[in-house]
Design a protein around this motif. Structure first.
Motif, mmCIF file in Angstrom:
data_model
loop_
_atom_site.group_PDB
_atom_site.id
_atom_site.type_symbol
_atom_site.label_atom_id
_atom_site.label_comp_id
_atom_site.label_asym_id
_atom_site.label_seq_id
_atom_site.Cartn_x
_atom_site.Cartn_y
_atom_site.Cartn_z
ATOM 1 N N GLY A 12 1.033 -1.036 -0.167
ATOM 2 C CA GLY A 12 0.383 -0.343 -0.446
ATOM 3 C C GLY A 12 0.437 1.391 0.256
ATOM 4 N N GLY A 13 0.667 1.701 -0.991
ATOM 5 C CA GLY A 13 1.573 2.801 -1.361
ATOM 6 C C GLY A 13 1.245 4.145 -2.256
ATOM 7 N N ILE A 14 1.175 5.224 -2.459
ATOM 8 C CA ILE A 14 0.853 6.042 -3.933
ATOM 9 C C ILE A 14 2.281 4.979 -5.218
ATOM 10 N N ALA A 15 2.958 4.811 -4.248
ATOM 11 C CA ALA A 15 3.650 4.411 -5.331
ATOM 12 C C ALA A 15 3.676 3.598 -6.240
ATOM 13 N N ALA A 16 2.680 2.631 -6.317
ATOM 14 C CA ALA A 16 2.055 1.520 -6.561
ATOM 15 C C ALA A 16 1.972 1.625 -8.176
ATOM 16 N N TYR A 17 1.082 3.044 -8.528
ATOM 17 C CA TYR A 17 1.141 2.895 -9.608
ATOM 18 C C TYR A 17 2.146 2.981 -10.355
#
Ligand code: C5P
Length: 421
Positions: free
Chosen positions: A19-24
């Protein structure tokens, strides 16, 4: 021998997305890893699914996405243990604080943390988080624990963050991560090539064991050679990628896997087969055989009877196999052995020159702990002058280890720039 280093075939990467915005960015990472030739399977934590959907990763990886530990349907496909075994690398990108903490504590309450404990593959984590969370003592403590446990940490980049902060915590760009992973496998592949592929494409002919020189139909002259060194070398050359022909005198050893063995008895027959091998095309000739120096001048047709108190047998010189091969016009790289009881180095260096060898490995057979029947050996290796190579001391080790070092010495000499003489 050449390896295609542009793509890595048949290596499996489990990419775990937490889980983290960098997942994209991990979606693009899948693309880049696939481009580099990796098989990719994606594991997602529940947190990751708040940022990006499993469907995205399924479409990009071409494989179902793994999200649950206790899901009978998923376990029926590729269960978590099977997935742990499938992985050649477990890459966690982005790795959240929570995941790092779970790994460090050894928890196993979801699919990813269980996978981490169940896999034997290397584990890489690419932490990505707010700079304050990265700097937190607990996070740093957990990272230290993971490094101690053998996990490779890909350091986050510094810069502006999604939350508005500026600092360390950004996941490196997918291209950069894919490059690091590819380089890692290239390095591993090269290490294997260096270790096991050193003689790829070469035909190595090895003489081994004693020769047996008949006196009459039931008696012979021979020596104590067991053939162990030659057989260990045959195995090592095969492991190094060579085609190996072993010309063996009478010994009671099993033929090493993958090696062609031709049994001979006398020195004359050993030379005849060696010459045949030269015609077949031989790149490296290794003479470990303890060839009988003399043979009986006239082999009696029938069993010699004990008639008198003395029996005189006339002996004549056997051909020197290694020296004969070395004299041929299209000669292979020649390796000889010298077993001496005194002045070891001096005699060996003399034989190197006299027999026109490229390399000679000598040992002191007066030492009770090495040599002939022993499973261990210690050797000194000399190279012909034109190679400009230092002598090598191979310290006491198993004959298998010595054989591996001799393969390395042969490889090094073959690749050494030979200056014109
Ligand atoms: O017996 P000697 O010390 O001369 O052996 C040195 C090297 O020559 C060894 O590599 C041995 O296998 C080889 N040799 C041979 N034919 C012989 C005698 C020795 O190939 N007749």
């Amino acid at each position: 021998m050449s390896f295609d280093l542009s793509v890595i075939p048949n290596k499996n990467i489990v990419l775990a997305v937490t889980g983290g915005i960098a997942a994209y960015k991990s979606a693009i990472l899948v693309r880049r890893l696939k481009d580099a030739g990796f098989n990719v399977r994606v594991v997602m934590t529940h947190g990751a699914q708040a940022f990006i959907t499993p469907l995205t990763f399924q479409a990009l990886s071409g494989n179902p996405v793994h999200t649950e530990l206790l899901n009978p349907e998923a376990e029926a496909g590729m269960g978590h243990i099977e997935l742990a075994r499938w992985a050649d690398l477990l890459l966690v990108a982005p790795a959240s604080c929570d995941t790092l903490a779970k790994f460090a504590a050894g928890l196993a309450d979801d699919l990813l943390s269980t996978l981490y404990l169940a896999t034997k593959s290397p584990v890489w984590v690419a932490p990505a988080m707010n700079q304050q969370m990265w700097a937190a003592k607990a996070t740093q403590r957990n990272l230290n624990t993971l490094v101690e446990d053998g996990v490779h940490v890909i350091m986050p980049d510094a810069g502006s963050q999604a939350c508005g902060d500026v600092g360390l915590g950004r996941m490196p760009e997918p291209e950069d991560l894919a490059r690091q992973v590819t380089q890692y496998f290239h390095r591993a592949q090269r290490a294997i090539a260096e270790k096991f592929g050193m003689l790829a494409g070469k035909h190595v002919v090895i003489t081994a064991g004693p020769t047996r020189e008949a006196m009459d139909p039931v008696r012979y002259i021979s020596n104590h050679s067991t053939g162990k060194m030659g057989f260990a070398l045959a195995a090592a050359c095969y492991a190094a990628g060579a085609k190996v022909t072993l010309i063996a005198g009478p010994v009671s050893l099993d033929t090493p896997n993958g090696v062609r063995r031709i049994n001979v008895t006398s020195a004359v027959k050993m030379l005849e087969i060696s010459m045949q091998m030269l015609n077949e095309g031989c790149d490296i000739f290794i003479a470990t055989a303890a060839v009988a120096d003399y043979r009986v001048a006239e082999v009696a047709e029938h069993k010699i009877k004990k008639t008198g108190d003395e029996l005189n047998i006339s002996l004549i010189k056997n051909p020197d196999i290694v020296a004969t091969i070395a004299q041929q016009q299209k000669r292979p790289f020649m390796v000889g052995f010298a077993a001496e009881t005194r002045n070891v180095e001096q005699y060996a260096a003399g034989k190197l020159v006299a027999k026109k060898l490229d390399m000679i490995a000598c040992n002191d057979v007066s030492r009770a702990d090495i040599g002939f029947a022993s499973d261990e050996n210690a050797m000194i290796v000399f190279f012909a002058e034109q190679y400009h190579m230092q002598k090598r001391d191979l310290e006491k080790a198993s004959k298998q280890e010595i054989a591996q070092q001799l393969v390395e010495a042969i490889h090094d000499a073959l690749h050494h720039e030979i200056e014109p003489v």
